[in-house]
Write a protein that holds these residues in place. Sequence first.
Motif, PDB file in Angstrom:
ATOM      1  N   GLU A 117      48.196 -30.416 -20.971  1.00 46.62           N
ATOM      2  CA  GLU A 117      49.163 -30.826 -19.950  1.00 46.62           C
ATOM      3  C   GLU A 117      50.057 -29.659 -19.543  1.00 46.62           C
ATOM      4  O   GLU A 117      50.283 -29.421 -18.348  1.00 46.62           O
ATOM      5  CB  GLU A 117      50.036 -31.969 -20.477  1.00 46.62           C
ATOM      6  N   ILE A 118      50.570 -28.941 -20.526  1.00 45.75           N
ATOM      7  CA  ILE A 118      51.467 -27.816 -20.242  1.00 45.75           C
ATOM      8  C   ILE A 118      50.740 -26.756 -19.425  1.00 45.75           C
ATOM      9  O   ILE A 118      51.273 -26.229 -18.433  1.00 45.75           O
ATOM     10  CB  ILE A 118      51.998 -27.210 -21.556  1.00 45.75           C
ATOM     11  N   LEU A 119      49.505 -26.440 -19.830  1.00 49.41           N
ATOM     12  CA  LEU A 119      48.732 -25.425 -19.124  1.00 49.41           C
ATOM     13  C   LEU A 119      48.480 -25.824 -17.678  1.00 49.41           C
ATOM     14  O   LEU A 119      48.717 -25.039 -16.745  1.00 49.41           O
ATOM     15  CB  LEU A 119      47.407 -25.187 -19.850  1.00 49.41           C
ATOM     16  N   PHE A 120      48.009 -27.051 -17.472  1.00 46.88           N
ATOM     17  CA  PHE A 120      47.642 -27.466 -16.118  1.00 46.88           C
ATOM     18  C   PHE A 120      48.858 -27.711 -15.235  1.00 46.88           C
ATOM     19  O   PHE A 120      48.777 -27.563 -14.015  1.00 46.88           O
ATOM     20  CB  PHE A 120      46.757 -28.705 -16.173  1.00 46.88           C
ATOM     21  N   GLU A 121      50.000 -28.086 -15.855  1.00 49.51           N
ATOM     22  CA  GLU A 121      51.235 -28.226 -15.073  1.00 49.51           C
ATOM     23  C   GLU A 121      51.627 -26.899 -14.426  1.00 49.51           C
ATOM     24  O   GLU A 121      52.246 -26.884 -13.357  1.00 49.51           O
ATOM     25  CB  GLU A 121      52.371 -28.715 -15.973  1.00 49.51           C
ATOM     26  N   ARG A 122      51.275 -25.803 -15.083  1.00 45.07           N
ATOM     27  CA  ARG A 122      51.607 -24.479 -14.538  1.00 45.07           C
ATOM     28  C   ARG A 122      50.454 -23.891 -13.726  1.00 45.07           C
ATOM     29  O   ARG A 122      50.677 -23.231 -12.709  1.00 45.07           O
ATOM     30  CB  ARG A 122      51.964 -23.523 -15.680  1.00 45.07           C
ATOM     31  N   LEU A 123      49.229 -24.122 -14.191  1.00 42.48           N
ATOM     32  CA  LEU A 123      48.078 -23.467 -13.579  1.00 42.48           C
ATOM     33  C   LEU A 123      47.701 -24.058 -12.231  1.00 42.48           C
ATOM     34  O   LEU A 123      47.423 -23.329 -11.278  1.00 42.48           O
ATOM     35  CB  LEU A 123      46.879 -23.531 -14.535  1.00 42.48           C
ATOM     36  N   ILE A 124      47.687 -25.380 -12.130  1.00 40.74           N
ATOM     37  CA  ILE A 124      47.220 -26.011 -10.894  1.00 40.74           C
ATOM     38  C   ILE A 124      48.087 -25.623  -9.688  1.00 40.74           C
ATOM     39  O   ILE A 124      47.559 -25.241  -8.640  1.00 40.74           O
ATOM     40  CB  ILE A 124      47.137 -27.546 -11.052  1.00 40.74           C
ATOM     41  N   PRO A 125      49.430 -25.719  -9.778  1.00 39.59           N
ATOM     42  CA  PRO A 125      50.218 -25.289  -8.609  1.00 39.59           C
ATOM     43  C   PRO A 125      50.006 -23.825  -8.252  1.00 39.59           C
ATOM     44  O   PRO A 125      50.004 -23.455  -7.080  1.00 39.59           O
ATOM     45  CB  PRO A 125      51.672 -25.544  -9.054  1.00 39.59           C
ATOM     46  N   ALA A 126      49.816 -22.976  -9.273  1.00 37.59           N
ATOM     47  CA  ALA A 126      49.633 -21.549  -9.006  1.00 37.59           C
ATOM     48  C   ALA A 126      48.309 -21.277  -8.320  1.00 37.59           C
ATOM     49  O   ALA A 126      48.234 -20.529  -7.342  1.00 37.59           O
ATOM     50  CB  ALA A 126      49.713 -20.760 -10.323  1.00 37.59           C
ATOM     51  N   ILE A 127      47.246 -21.894  -8.817  1.00 38.17           N
ATOM     52  CA  ILE A 127      45.920 -21.600  -8.284  1.00 38.17           C
ATOM     53  C   ILE A 127      45.702 -22.247  -6.921  1.00 38.17           C
ATOM     54  O   ILE A 127      44.826 -21.834  -6.159  1.00 38.17           O
ATOM     55  CB  ILE A 127      44.832 -22.058  -9.287  1.00 38.17           C
ATOM     56  N   ASN A 128      46.506 -23.265  -6.586  1.00 39.49           N
ATOM     57  CA  ASN A 128      46.342 -23.962  -5.307  1.00 39.49           C
ATOM     58  C   ASN A 128      47.342 -23.514  -4.243  1.00 39.49           C
ATOM     59  O   ASN A 128      47.417 -24.119  -3.175  1.00 39.49           O
ATOM     60  CB  ASN A 128      46.468 -25.473  -5.513  1.00 39.49           C
ATOM     61  N   ARG A 129      48.080 -22.459  -4.511  1.00 42.17           N
ATOM     62  CA  ARG A 129      49.015 -21.955  -3.512  1.00 42.17           C
ATOM     63  C   ARG A 129      48.249 -21.377  -2.322  1.00 42.17           C
ATOM     64  O   ARG A 129      47.258 -20.671  -2.498  1.00 42.17           O
ATOM     65  CB  ARG A 129      49.922 -20.870  -4.103  1.00 42.17           C
TER      66      ARG A 129
END
Length: 234
Positions: free
Chosen positions: A79-91
Amino acid sequence: MGEGVKGQGGDARRERWREHRAARRAEFVEAALRALDEHGPELGMEHVAAAAGVTKPVLYRHFTDKADLFVALGQRGTEILFERLIPAINREEAPVPRIRKSLDAFFSVIEDYPNLYRLLARRSFGDRPVDSDPVREDKEMIAAALTSLLGDYMRALNLDSGAAEPWAYSIVGMVQTTGEWWLERRSMTRDAVVEYLTTIIWAAIDGFLRQQGVQIAPDKPFEVNKVVQLRRVQ
């Protein structure tokens, strides 16, 4: 009619009890994260209980054993990883800033939660090995999502997308291995290692595209923005 109302009341009570147990488990997982910060990957259930302010028997009412808590920690780590990764990779940004921010999201997690990553990577809780492998599962999900992302972009550029999957796994493997090295060595700053990886990943992408007669500006948003969806691999 009275029986129906009574049944509905029972359902409501069961739902409240389920929510209560879920909330308590979440509290204990957060306590386990605090205990990890203090005691490292060798922590025991007694350390988690102390951090939560309860006794071990209370803890075991919510987790059947160490493996159960390990799985819960793995889920929280994901959860912690994807909370940070998804917004970054989808910018919707230019390719290089998008790569850089995605990498920084991953490295920020292992920097902020180093002992959680060590615990999950070694697949043991205290003196007990566990069957769960959340690090591998996360890698599979990210690689699958990246495969889809690269494939979409290659098809949009009228290129053969057959290489998308091996490239995705190569990138994810390189980043994960570098992250593990950096976590133990810390011979450079997070910004520096992120910049090195950004450079090599973009160089590989840019080099391949130029071989195909395609040029993309590294500092301008791409015309077709693809969104990553992370799903558990079956």
